[in-house]
Structure formats: C-alpha cells, structure tokens
Scaffold this motif. Structure first.
Motif, PDB file in Angstrom:
ATOM      1  N   HIS A   1       0.866  31.171  -9.532  1.00  0.00           N
ATOM      2  CA  HIS A   1       1.244  30.549  -8.276  1.00  0.00           C
ATOM      3  C   HIS A   1       2.728  30.179  -8.297  1.00  0.00           C
ATOM      4  N   ARG A   2       3.159  29.593  -9.417  1.00  0.00           N
ATOM      5  CA  ARG A   2       4.565  29.210  -9.527  1.00  0.00           C
ATOM      6  C   ARG A   2       5.465  30.421  -9.640  1.00  0.00           C
TER       7      ARG A   2
ATOM      8  N   LEU B   1      -2.144  18.441  -8.249  1.00  0.00           N
ATOM      9  CA  LEU B   1      -1.352  19.500  -7.627  1.00  0.00           C
ATOM     10  C   LEU B   1      -0.710  19.021  -6.335  1.00  0.00           C
TER      11      LEU B   1
ATOM     12  N   LEU C   1      -2.212  28.552 -11.931  1.00  0.00           N
ATOM     13  CA  LEU C   1      -1.061  27.701 -11.642  1.00  0.00           C
ATOM     14  C   LEU C   1       0.240  28.421 -11.982  1.00  0.00           C
TER      15      LEU C   1
ATOM     16  N   THR D   1       3.205  23.587  -3.507  1.00  0.00           N
ATOM     17  CA  THR D   1       2.013  22.756  -3.520  1.00  0.00           C
ATOM     18  C   THR D   1       1.827  22.160  -2.130  1.00  0.00           C
TER      19      THR D   1
ATOM     20  N   SER E   1       0.220  20.811 -15.930  1.00  0.00           N
ATOM     21  CA  SER E   1      -0.086  21.486 -17.193  1.00  0.00           C
ATOM     22  C   SER E   1      -0.506  20.475 -18.250  1.00  0.00           C
TER      23      SER E   1
ATOM     24  N   CYS F   1      -7.586  27.733 -14.384  1.00  0.00           N
ATOM     25  CA  CYS F   1      -6.693  26.910 -13.555  1.00  0.00           C
ATOM     26  C   CYS F   1      -5.256  27.048 -14.017  1.00  0.00           C
ATOM     27  N   GLU F   2      -5.085  27.004 -15.339  1.00  0.00           N
ATOM     28  CA  GLU F   2      -3.736  27.049 -15.871  1.00  0.00           C
ATOM     29  C   GLU F   2      -3.055  28.373 -15.537  1.00  0.00           C
TER      30      GLU F   2
END
Ligand SMILES: Nc1ncnc2c1ncn2[C@@H]1O[C@H](COP(=O)(O)OP(=O)(O)OP(=O)(O)O)[C@@H](O)[C@H]1O
Ligand SMILES: [Mg+2]
Lengths: 240, 212
Positions: free
Chosen positions: B171-172, B104, B168, B178, B112, B164-165
């Motif tokens: 988050h995006r 990250l 992520l 990052t 991914s 986590c995925e």
C-alpha cells in the motif's frame, strides 16, 4: 548452562557501494545447550544467511561466530571444515542427500570424512537412524524413500556422532503438516535429551512454536524475540 | 458459546452438584476456561428459571447444596446446540482487527511496530499452547482438542498479521494514503522493504509526519 552458539555483531554484506545488499546487520544471538531457537521473518530477511554463517558455510563481513567457544571467523578453512564435521549438523531444505549412497552411507559420510573407520561409522549411522525411527531403511537409496523419510535421513546425518549444534533451514518446507510436526518432535527431543543447541528456520508459526525462543528477522535486523517461556508449573498456575 | 450449554452437556448422563459441574467443566476444557463457583450457580439458576434443569427430587448433600438434573427441554436445547455450527459472527468483536484499523486511520502510530508487538505476543501464546500440547502427548483427548483449536486460532492470527504487514508495505509502495489523512504518496524508499532494509520501519512515521 553453557553457550554453544554465540553470534556477536554479525554483519554480512553482499557487493559494495550502492549495489550493496545488507543481508545481516549487527545481529546478536546466543543459543544455550539444550535450547531450540526458531528464526522467522519474511523472504529475503536474512534467515538463511544467519544459518550459513553460524554453520561456517559463509564468511561474515564483520562480527564473530563462536561455536563451542571457537570463533569460526578466525579459524583456518581446514579447522572450520573439521569443526563442521564434528560439532555442527546442518539440515537443508532440499535434504541434500547423495543419491548414489544408501541412507546409512549418507549418514556415515561425515564421520568417514573425519577419519572414522567404515565399520565404526556404520554403527554410529545405524544408531542415528534408529533415533529418527527409520533404521529399517538403512540400506535404501534416497530416491526410493518418501519426502518425510528422506528428511529423517538428513536429520540423522546432522546428529550422527557428537554434534553440539544443529542448524536446520526450513526442514519442514517440503513436508505435509503432520510429517512436519514429527520432524519438530525429533529436533525438540534432540535438544531436550542430548543437550544439543538447535536453530531452526521456518515460515510456519505452528512449527516455530516448538522452540524455546522465536526470533524475528526483518531486512537483516533482529526486530523481535518471544520467550524464553516460564517453567511449565508456573504456566499452569497462571491459568487457574 | 455459553457456560449454559457446557453445564447442560455435563448433566446429560446424570444429576450433579454445582461444585462437581465446575470441576468437570474445567477438566474437559483443560482448565483453559476457568469458572468460578458463582458463575456456575448463577447459570444453574437461569437454567432452572428457563425450565432446562431442575433440582433432583428431594436430594441434597447435607450442606443445603442441591443436586441438579437436566429436563426434557434441556435435552432438546443441548441437542440443538450440538447440531448448530458456531458462526464467526456470534463471537465477540475482533478487538485486534479494530485496533489495527484504528492504528492505520490515526496519524502518528507506527503500525509496523503494533503488528510486530502483536506477532510476538501471539507467538508466545502459541509457544505456550504447544508446550501444553507436548505435555499432553498421551493424555486427555478433550483437552487435546481444545488446545488444538487454540493453536490453530493463534496460527491463523499470526498469518493474518504477516498478511497485514505485507499489504501495508504494498500500500505504501503504491503511494497509498491512510483514511485519516490525505497525504500524497510516500517516499520511494519506504516501499522497497527488500532492498532498503528497515527504512520503512524506523523512518516511515517521522517522514510521513514531516511531510504533512
Ligand atoms: N550471493 C549473494 N549475492 C547478493 N545478494 C545475496 C546473496 N545471497 C543472498 N543475498 C541477499 O541477501 C538477502 C538475504 O537472503 P537470505 O537467503 O538470507 O534470505 P532468507 O530470509 O533466507 O529468505 P527466504 O525466506 O526466501 O529463504 C536477500 O536480499 C538476498 O537477495
Ligand atoms: Mg532462506
């Protein structure tokens, strides 16, 4: 080994133009006799769509779905329905049992619809119930059974007769972890001992791990695959 | 954990030779933890130095190998070990968590893809463990227990990867950045995983790189 399910370039799009939802894009998947494949992926990734297309319950936008060599996309409706009754067993997450019928009647139904005499159908149904170890519940109605028992009836209905392909969409979703494992044991035994090809959709990695192969869908695309596994002997030697 | 405590446990009932300890250790852990005989003897030497085992009086097997027995201090140490829970901190650092954190933080890594590769690899181990478990259906309970422990750990890792995925993606979607690069926002397409299939997977990294 013979291929029971052969999916080629399967695409399923809902709607058109800007509104189009691409539930599946160019998916290839083949499953051999005796093989159990698990399908995993996030919600909305196309798992159920893959299964309904494989079972002839949904019509793909493009591609081929061959079951025992018959392409479901080119067969007539009636021919698909007949194939479904004879060759394809489907286990739904919510069991989909008919409340007004007993366990045995539920299991016998696809056979009777296919023209098997009531008596004979009852015999087959009892045998299937015995295989899933609930023959003593043959005359009970679904509402008088536990979730795990109902799921067994649903599996018995999916394996009754001479089915070649067993499709199960989150068959353990409503069950506790232990009962879930026994369902997996059952599916596994069907594939190992009767050469049935199985496809199982699950969110649970522990359950998916019973499969020979695990494929992973994301946004309608197959993005990964784990397995097939090496032979057990090789495995044990590796660890020494 | 240590081989040390494992050997003490095996010596609890009666004295044993090194090669015997090795065999019994592997049998108890279902050969999931292979030991070489060198490790066994090094460990026995240290245990002897610390007064937890001693050579059983005057006995050898004729080839100069000696029989070891547990001491009272050894028994106390063993009891203490069984009485103390294993803390997560006492395990080696989690390489995977560190790897993902770095993926990250460092620009140009397709996180991914890293997650997906790891997921498939862990899934494969989980399949192998499950097959061993199936093969041991009516078998050895100690092995079963060790297998189950590894199955639960692998399962937890896969769930963590799923988590986590989706973290992520969220988050995006929220225009997150990052730590390593202060990129402003992401493309709207990148976040909507459900409705814009695969956009984040295939395009994300190039797009983000292009924007820098
Ligand atoms: N009749 C429909 N019309 C429009 N879109 C649909 C239709 N059926 C399914 N979809 C869409 O197709 C995509 C795939 O759906 P599908 O049911 O196959 O997902 P899934 O992987 O089974 O998800 P879940 O884990 O939640 O069951 C989703 O985005 C869904 O919204
Ligand atoms: Mg679904």
């Amino acid at each position: 080994m013979s291929t029971i399910l052969d999916i080629r370039n399967l695409t399923r799009t809902h709607g058109q133009g800007k509104q189009a939802v691409h539930a599946l894009r160019s998916v290839d998947l083949s499953v051999e006799a005796g093989e159990l494949v698990a399908v995993m992926g996030p919600s909305g990734s196309g798992k159920s769509t893959l299964l309904t297309c494989a079972g002839g319950l949904d019509q793909p936008t493009a591609g081929e779905v061959l079951v025992d060599g018959n392409d479901l996309t080119t067969l007539s409706r009636n021919a698909v329905a007949a194939l479904r009754r004879r060759r394809i067993g489907y286990v739904f997450q919510d069991f989909n049992l008919i409340p007004a019928l007993t366990a045995a009647e539920n299991v016998a139904l696809p056979l009777e619809l296919d023209g098997t005499r009531t008596r004979a159908a009852r015999k087959y149904a009892e045998a299937a119930l015995q295989e899933v170890a609930i023959d003593e519940l043959a005359d009970r109605f679904p509402e008088d059974m536990s979730g795990g028992q109902r799921q067994r009836v649903a599996i018995a209905r999916a394996i009754v007769g001479e089915r070649r392909l067993l499709l199960a969409d989150e068959p353990t979703g409503a069950l506790d972890s232990d009962t879930g494992e026994t369902v997996l044991q059952l599916l596994r035994d069907r594939c190992d001992q009767h050469g049935i090809a199985g496809v199982l959709v699950t969110h649970d990695a522990r359950h998916a791990a019973w499969a020979d192969r695990v494929v992973y869908l994301r946004d309608g695309v197959l993005v990964g695959q784990s397995g097939p596994l090496p032979e057990a002997d090789a495995l044990l030697q590796e660890s020494h | 954990m240590s081989i040390k405590h494992g050997l003490l446990a095996l010596l609890r009932e009666d004295p044993k030779y090194g090669y015997q300890l090795r065999g019994e250790f592997e049998a108890a852990t279902g050969a999931t933890w292979p030991l070489n005989i060198g490790q066994v003897y090094t460990t026995l030497t240290r245990l002897e130095r610390d007064g937890l085992v001693r050579p059983a009086s005057g006995e050898g097997d004729g080839d100069g190998r000696s029989l070891y027995e547990i001491t009272d201090d050894g028994r106390a140490e063993l009891a203490r070990w069984f009485d103390t829970p294993v803390t997560r901190e006492s395990r080696p650092r989690d390489e995977l968590a560190i790897k993902l954190a770095l993926a990250l933080a460092v620009p140009g890594v397709d996180v991914s893809a890293v997650v997906q590769r790891q997921r498939m690899s862990t899934m494969r181990s989980l399949q192998e463990l499950t097959r061993l478990k199936r093969g041991n259906r009516d078998g050895d309970i100690s092995w079963q227990l060790v297998l189950e422990s590894m199955i639960f750990a692998a399962e937890a890792e896969i769930r963590w990867l799923d988590h986590c995925e989706s973290m992520l993606l969220r988050h995006r979607a929220a225009g997150g950045t990052t730590p390593a690069a202060s990129r402003a926002g992401t493309t709207p397409a990148a976040g909507r995983a459900g409705t814009t299939p695969a956009a984040h997977r295939t395009n994300d990294v190039p797009e983000e790189q292009a924007k820098r």
